[in-house]
Design a protein around this motif. Structure first.
Motif, short mmCIF file in Angstrom:
data_model
loop_
_atom_site.label_atom_id
_atom_site.label_comp_id
_atom_site.label_asym_id
_atom_site.label_seq_id
_atom_site.Cartn_x
_atom_site.Cartn_y
_atom_site.Cartn_z
N PHE A 1 10.74 -10.84 5.21
CA PHE A 1 9.83 -9.70 5.32
C PHE A 1 10.59 -8.64 6.11
N TYR A 2 10.92 -7.56 5.49
CA TYR A 2 11.67 -6.54 6.20
C TYR A 2 10.84 -5.90 7.30
N LEU A 3 9.56 -5.78 7.05
CA LEU A 3 8.65 -5.23 8.04
C LEU A 3 7.34 -5.99 7.94
N SER A 4 6.71 -6.26 9.06
CA SER A 4 5.36 -6.82 9.00
C SER A 4 4.38 -5.67 9.10
N ARG A 5 3.47 -5.58 8.12
CA ARG A 5 2.59 -4.42 8.03
C ARG A 5 1.30 -4.66 8.82
N PRO A 6 0.91 -3.73 9.69
CA PRO A 6 -0.37 -3.86 10.35
C PRO A 6 -1.50 -3.61 9.35
N GLY A 7 -2.67 -4.14 9.64
CA GLY A 7 -3.77 -4.06 8.69
C GLY A 7 -4.24 -2.67 8.38
N ASN A 8 -3.96 -1.70 9.28
CA ASN A 8 -4.46 -0.36 9.03
C ASN A 8 -3.60 0.43 8.07
N GLN A 9 -2.49 -0.13 7.58
CA GLN A 9 -1.72 0.58 6.58
C GLN A 9 -2.51 0.64 5.28
N SER A 10 -2.35 1.76 4.55
CA SER A 10 -3.08 1.94 3.30
C SER A 10 -2.57 0.98 2.23
N GLN A 11 -3.47 0.53 1.34
CA GLN A 11 -3.09 -0.31 0.22
C GLN A 11 -2.25 0.44 -0.80
N PHE A 12 -2.45 1.73 -0.90
CA PHE A 12 -1.75 2.49 -1.92
C PHE A 12 -1.56 3.92 -1.47
N SER A 13 -0.63 4.59 -2.09
CA SER A 13 -0.32 5.97 -1.72
C SER A 13 -1.20 6.95 -2.47
N THR A 14 -1.59 8.01 -1.80
CA THR A 14 -2.34 9.06 -2.46
C THR A 14 -1.50 9.74 -3.53
N ARG B 1 -1.30 13.41 16.11
CA ARG B 1 -1.63 12.20 16.85
C ARG B 1 -3.11 11.86 16.69
N ARG B 2 -3.98 12.87 16.78
CA ARG B 2 -5.43 12.62 16.63
C ARG B 2 -5.76 12.05 15.25
N GLN B 3 -5.11 12.58 14.22
CA GLN B 3 -5.37 12.10 12.86
C GLN B 3 -4.93 10.64 12.71
N SER C 1 -7.37 8.37 14.62
CA SER C 1 -8.68 8.35 13.97
C SER C 1 -8.67 7.54 12.68
N LEU C 2 -7.64 7.75 11.84
CA LEU C 2 -7.64 7.16 10.51
C LEU C 2 -6.83 5.87 10.40
N LEU C 3 -5.76 5.75 11.18
CA LEU C 3 -4.90 4.57 11.09
C LEU C 3 -4.97 3.67 12.31
N GLU C 4 -5.65 4.16 13.37
CA GLU C 4 -5.82 3.39 14.59
C GLU C 4 -4.48 3.01 15.23
N VAL C 5 -3.51 3.89 15.09
CA VAL C 5 -2.19 3.69 15.68
C VAL C 5 -1.60 5.08 15.92
N SER C 6 -0.78 5.23 16.94
CA SER C 6 -0.17 6.53 17.21
C SER C 6 1.02 6.75 16.27
N GLN D 1 3.97 4.70 17.46
CA GLN D 1 3.85 3.28 17.15
C GLN D 1 4.11 3.03 15.66
N TYR D 2 3.62 3.92 14.82
CA TYR D 2 3.84 3.79 13.38
C TYR D 2 5.33 3.85 13.07
N ARG D 3 6.00 4.83 13.65
CA ARG D 3 7.45 4.98 13.43
C ARG D 3 8.20 3.73 13.88
N LYS D 4 7.84 3.20 15.03
CA LYS D 4 8.51 2.01 15.56
C LYS D 4 8.31 0.81 14.65
#
Length: 336
Positions: free
Chosen positions: A203-216, A310-312, A315-320, A323-326
């Motif tokens: 697994f190159y990256l472990s995905r947190p649950g708040n990641q979207s299932q699909f791209s807009t 950061r607020r978005q 609010s929507l991903l529950e991560v800063s 943190q997402y970049r890391k």
């Protein structure tokens, strides 16, 4: 003398005609954790034991791909305490009598099972048992609309990979069951051990649950109405601009009122929310693929400032954003 370890029984309950990977994926993740157990042996007093059981008396279950799974037997034969229960696959298509028996069994077990989980449409049977009333939950993106209609008391999260609400966990399906299994292992053994399991699983990256299932972006390509598809494709190249309904309507020669009505009919979301999702997706891509500052990313994506970005995210991903970049940035990018 080595200490006596408690057994935490992890049970995968497989409905007939399930997708193979919804069972095999989580099973392999837990099996790899057992193989790597020596890394944490001195830190814990328990070890996993995995079980695969069926919902019917037949031990042999045919999956949707035609490959069969040989289980230990029916769930009614379980004679050990279940620590973690994972219902994999298409439980909503069960025979009514089978489903009713399953629901009654679940209700009896609820107070003694530490964690109750579902993968894909296994969430339907958790909802049927009442476990998801007033809770956040998800299933595969193609089933979530039906899920929400059938169980209005469930707070269905349309695009989440997996969700924890109390001791109930729901995952979107297919590979997200592996992400959920890793998250469960991280709860028990910590992040370092879970990452080690992920490495062994490649697994190159472990995905947190708040990641979207699909791209807009992909969602845009599937829009049936050619006018709305045209404006959505145009939006992708103009995210930095002030994209009002009036401006979008003018681009396709429609009145603002009629444009907004048709847009919501086609996408079931307002233009403002859709654009915000595009901007967030674009920001995620920049965070992963570039070294731009947060202010630069906010500018390019039309979110104006780093603070708004950061607020978005919170609010929507529950991560800063940091943190997402890391979590997601390529090791090649990080090392450059």
């Amino acid at each position: 003398m080595s200490k006596q370890l408690k057994i935490r029984h992890v049970v995968l309950l497989v409905p007939p005609n399930s997708t193979l990977l919804t069972t095999a994926g989580p099973l392999d993740v837990f099996s790899k954790a057992i193989e790597q157990f020596d890394l944490v042996r001195n830190k814990v007093d328990f070890i996993y034991k995995t079980h695969v059981v069926s919902m019917e008396t037949e031990k042999l279950i045919t999956t949707s791909s035609g490959l069969s799974i040989l289980t230990e037997g029916c769930y009614t034969e379980i004679d050990y305490p279940i620590d973690t229960l994972i219902i994999t696959g298409l439980a909503r298509h069960l025979d009514p009598n089978l489903k009713n028996k399953m629901v009654e069994w679940l209700k009896e077990q609820e107070k003694v099972i530490r964690r109750i989980c579902s993968v894909c449409s296994g969430a339907f049977i958790l909802a049927e048992a009442g476990f998801l009333d007033g809770k956040k939950a998800t299933a595969h993106w193609s089933k979530n609309e039906e899920f929400a209609q059938m169980y209005p008391s469930v707070d269905v999260q349309i695009a989440r990979i997996f969700i924890k609400d109390g001791n109930i966990y729901t995952a979107a399906g297919i590979t997200s069951g592996m992400d959920l299994a890793l998250a469960l292992i991280e709860e028990d053994f910590g992040q370092s051990f879970a990452l080690n399991v992920a490495r062994w699983m490649v697994f190159y990256l472990s995905r947190p649950g708040n990641q979207s299932q699909f791209s807009t972006y992909l969602d845009c390509k599937s829009i049936g109405n050619p006018t709305i598809r045209k404006v959505c494709e145009w939006i992708l190249g103009h995210l930095k601009e002030d994209l009002t309904v009036e401006k979008l309507a003018e681009h396709v020669a429609m009145s603002p009122r009629n444009f907004a009505r048709v847009f919501v009919r086609e996408l079931r979301v307002t233009p403002a929310k859709y654009i915000n999702k595009l901007r967030l997706d674009n920001a995620c891509q920049h965070l992963i693929e570039t070294e731009f500052s947060l202010d630069e990313i906010a500018f390019y994506c039309g979110l104006k400032t780093a603070e708004n970005l950061r607020r978005q995210f919170i609010s929507l991903l529950e991560v800063s954003p940091a943190q997402y970049r890391k979590s997601f940035q390529s090791s090649f990018m990080s090392a450059s």
